[in-house]
Design a protein around this motif. Structure first.
Motif, mmCIF file in Angstrom:
data_model
loop_
_atom_site.group_PDB
_atom_site.id
_atom_site.type_symbol
_atom_site.label_atom_id
_atom_site.label_comp_id
_atom_site.label_asym_id
_atom_site.label_seq_id
_atom_site.Cartn_x
_atom_site.Cartn_y
_atom_site.Cartn_z
ATOM 1 N N UNK A 171 0.951 -1.010 -0.020
ATOM 2 C CA UNK A 171 0.030 0.096 -0.165
ATOM 3 C C UNK A 171 0.888 1.131 0.128
ATOM 4 N N UNK A 172 0.764 2.227 -0.942
ATOM 5 C CA UNK A 172 1.386 3.285 -0.982
ATOM 6 C C UNK A 172 0.628 4.708 -0.946
ATOM 7 N N UNK A 173 0.811 5.307 0.183
ATOM 8 C CA UNK A 173 -0.005 6.509 0.417
ATOM 9 C C UNK A 173 1.011 7.774 0.287
ATOM 10 N N UNK A 174 0.620 8.542 -0.322
ATOM 11 C CA UNK A 174 1.452 9.872 -0.607
ATOM 12 C C UNK A 174 0.380 11.107 -0.520
ATOM 13 N N UNK A 175 1.131 12.190 0.116
ATOM 14 C CA UNK A 175 0.552 13.577 0.389
ATOM 15 C C UNK A 175 1.116 14.539 -0.365
ATOM 16 N N UNK A 176 0.158 15.119 -1.645
ATOM 17 C CA UNK A 176 0.982 16.281 -2.245
ATOM 18 C C UNK A 176 -0.203 17.502 -2.569
ATOM 19 N N UNK A 177 0.361 18.536 -1.938
ATOM 20 C CA UNK A 177 -0.971 19.567 -2.001
ATOM 21 C C UNK A 177 -1.932 19.124 -1.214
ATOM 22 N N UNK A 181 -3.285 10.373 -2.021
ATOM 23 C CA UNK A 181 -3.519 9.313 -2.947
ATOM 24 C C UNK A 181 -3.015 7.941 -2.495
ATOM 25 N N UNK A 182 -3.859 7.116 -2.437
ATOM 26 C CA UNK A 182 -3.461 5.606 -1.971
ATOM 27 C C UNK A 182 -3.615 4.572 -2.969
ATOM 28 N N UNK A 183 -2.596 3.839 -3.203
ATOM 29 C CA UNK A 183 -2.657 2.827 -4.345
ATOM 30 C C UNK A 183 -2.505 1.568 -3.653
ATOM 31 N N UNK A 192 -3.770 -3.614 -7.727
ATOM 32 C CA UNK A 192 -4.552 -4.625 -7.267
ATOM 33 C C UNK A 192 -5.789 -3.899 -6.466
ATOM 34 N N UNK A 193 -6.878 -4.418 -6.154
ATOM 35 C CA UNK A 193 -7.845 -3.832 -5.420
ATOM 36 C C UNK A 193 -7.377 -3.667 -3.875
ATOM 37 N N UNK A 194 -8.101 -2.600 -3.215
ATOM 38 C CA UNK A 194 -7.789 -2.667 -1.595
ATOM 39 C C UNK A 194 -8.219 -3.875 -1.106
ATOM 40 N N UNK A 195 -9.323 -4.748 -1.408
ATOM 41 C CA UNK A 195 -9.629 -5.862 -0.861
ATOM 42 C C UNK A 195 -8.439 -7.086 -1.237
ATOM 43 N N UNK A 196 -8.057 -7.056 -2.444
ATOM 44 C CA UNK A 196 -6.797 -7.920 -2.800
ATOM 45 C C UNK A 196 -5.589 -7.682 -1.818
ATOM 46 N N UNK A 197 -5.342 -6.177 -1.671
ATOM 47 C CA UNK A 197 -4.232 -6.099 -0.715
ATOM 48 C C UNK A 197 -4.607 -6.605 0.765
ATOM 49 N N UNK A 362 -9.360 4.382 6.443
ATOM 50 C CA UNK A 362 -8.989 5.725 6.776
ATOM 51 C C UNK A 362 -8.533 6.423 5.502
ATOM 52 N N UNK A 363 -9.295 7.488 4.872
ATOM 53 C CA UNK A 363 -8.664 8.184 3.993
ATOM 54 C C UNK A 363 -8.084 7.325 2.875
ATOM 55 N N UNK A 364 -8.572 6.179 2.340
ATOM 56 C CA UNK A 364 -8.073 5.485 1.295
ATOM 57 C C UNK A 364 -7.063 4.365 1.911
ATOM 58 N N UNK A 365 -6.622 4.631 3.176
ATOM 59 C CA UNK A 365 -5.797 3.280 3.584
ATOM 60 C C UNK A 365 -6.741 2.232 4.210
ATOM 61 N N UNK A 366 -6.331 1.198 4.052
ATOM 62 C CA UNK A 366 -7.068 -0.304 4.489
ATOM 63 C C UNK A 366 -6.108 -0.882 5.492
ATOM 64 N N UNK A 367 -6.410 -1.392 6.551
ATOM 65 C CA UNK A 367 -5.714 -2.198 7.466
ATOM 66 C C UNK A 367 -6.206 -3.322 8.042
ATOM 67 N N UNK A 368 -6.239 -4.545 7.767
ATOM 68 C CA UNK A 368 -6.925 -5.729 8.555
ATOM 69 C C UNK A 368 -6.017 -6.360 9.473
ATOM 70 N N UNK A 369 -6.730 -6.486 10.845
ATOM 71 C CA UNK A 369 -6.278 -7.068 11.741
ATOM 72 C C UNK A 369 -5.785 -8.862 11.338
ATOM 73 N N UNK A 370 -5.235 -9.258 12.371
ATOM 74 C CA UNK A 370 -4.973 -10.746 12.267
ATOM 75 C C UNK A 370 -6.370 -11.318 12.853
ATOM 76 N N UNK A 371 -6.377 -12.754 12.482
ATOM 77 C CA UNK A 371 -7.486 -13.455 12.644
ATOM 78 C C UNK A 371 -7.500 -14.015 14.080
ATOM 79 N N UNK A 372 -8.471 -13.852 14.954
ATOM 80 C CA UNK A 372 -8.395 -14.559 16.073
ATOM 81 C C UNK A 372 -9.627 -15.679 15.975
ATOM 82 N N UNK A 373 -9.707 -16.683 16.770
ATOM 83 C CA UNK A 373 -10.546 -17.758 16.753
ATOM 84 C C UNK A 373 -11.246 -18.048 17.979
#
Length: 378
Positions: A171-177, A181-183, A192-197, A362-373
């Motif tokens: 995931x690449x997040x860059x702030x300009x002006x 932009x998050x890719x 790839x899509x955010x879900x694929x990431x 958050x503002x284009x960022x996506x973060x997934x936790x680990x899986x608990x059981x």
């Protein structure tokens, strides 16, 4: 400097951009294969502690006792994270086969690289029986500047005395002006899509034996006796419950003014702080819950800042379900699915081995936790 080889990799991605897990029921966290000499190994580590602790007073070091490759020989892990660029230094010593000494493991990386961000509270864990390898999933934050951040999903393994890691997605997040932009890309730079990431890394271990592992980090000042080392190892083997969260402060770019932690959709950044300049990282992963049938299981997750979140349940065969679909047609109920703490009441026996994770946005960022059981105690 942060990761010379990775930095080159990231810059290559910049140039390019400018032009569900299958398997059986997850195994309960278990002690390593042979712990018959654990007490003796712990005393050995304690006796060698002075030679393995790091004396660099500029950056705090943290320590843990583990058995990453589950061969019954303990490791003493030392790690530090630079408060500005998130670069991680790592040293690992493993007890020798005859149990008489410790030998330092080698790191499969360039000398001027740092290691993935192993200073975490918990890691998704995968065991591949075919090559007898245990892998642990971590995020790796690469801070280029206050306005540019890479987050790489990686796995870490210890095999034959060598620590190595592998990247899966970026995931690449860059702030300009004042515009962010998050890719998201794979390791070849293909979009790839955010879900694929989000699912990258997990998908790479389809068919592997899955679980999660807790890490208990302590400072040298806390190591007053070998008992502190034993506690750390007991958390690793799930013989002792984790304290919750990671005691290691996040790097400066992932902190907020005056230490303010922003959470929830109505969060407002501190005065004069551009929301686009606030970056997100997971600060707490959910942990396994052991309950009797018809009991109540709860899972807690958190991020440094987020606009929204979603909880996902994972079946033992890898299928993913919303909280509502998970309990549909059963006597169980779910509450808190819109908060960072979710609770399942009236647990049914078929829920044994189901997993749950939380995804923050958050503002284009996506973060997934680990899986608990969910584990039912009969």
């Amino acid at each position: 400097m942060k990761k010379i080889r990775k930095l080159s990799f990231c810059l290559a991605l910049v140039m390019l951009l400018s032009s569900a897990v299958c398997g059986a029921v997850p195994a309960r966290a278990e002690a390593p294969q042979d712990t018959s000499g654990t007490d003796a190994q712990m005393e050995l580590i304690w006796s060698r502690l002075d030679g393995m602790t790091q004396k660099d007073s500029r950056i705090p070091w943290y320590y843990a006792v583990t058995d990453l490759n589950h061969n019954g020989r303990l490791e003493f892990v030392a790690a530090s994270q630079h408060p500005q660029d998130a670069s991680t230094n790592l040293k690992v010593w493993e007890v020798t086969e005859d149990g008489s000494d410790l030998t330092e493991c080698t790191l499969d990386k360039d000398p001027q690289e740092s290691f993935p961000d192993i200073l975490a509270d918990n890691a998704d864990t995968y065991y591949v029986e075919a090559d007898d390898t245990w892998s642990y999933m971590f995020y790796d934050n690469i801070v280029i500047s206050a306005s540019e951040l890479y987050t790489i999903k990686t796995s870490v393994s210890l095999k034959d005395g060598e620590i190595s890691y592998k990247a899966y997605a970026v995931e690449h997040s860059v702030l300009e002006n004042s515009y962010r932009t998050v890719t998201h890309t794979d390791t070849e730079g293909t979009r790839i899509t955010p879900d694929a990431y989000s699912s990258a890394g997990v998908d790479a271990f389809a068919g592997a034996k899955k679980s999660n592992t807790n890490f208990d980090w302590f400072t040298l000042d806390e190591a007053g006796s070998s008992a502190r080392l034993a506690d750390s190892f007991a958390v690793f083997t799930a013989e002792k419950a984790p304290t919750g969260g990671c005691p290691v402060p996040p790097p400066a770019i992932l902190q907020h003014e005056e230490g303010i932690v922003l959470t929830g959709p109505d969060a407002v950044p501190p005065q004069n702080r551009d929301p686009n300049q606030v970056w997100m990282t997971i600060t707490r992963n959910p942990t396994d819950d052991y309950q009797p049938p018809y009991g109540r299981a709860s899972f807690v997750a958190n991020a440094s800042v987020y606009e929204s979140l979603s909880w996902t349940f994972v079946s033992p065969s890898g299928g993913e379900y919303s909280p509502e679909n998970f309990v549909s047609g059963s006597i169980a109920s779910v509450s808190g699915q819109y908060s960072n703490k979710i609770t399942i009441s009236n647990l049914e026996t078929w829920m044994y081995g189901w997993g749950v994770y939380c995804t923050f946005y958050y503002h284009g960022q996506i973060a997934r936790t680990n899986t608990a059981y969910i584990y039912l105690t009969f």
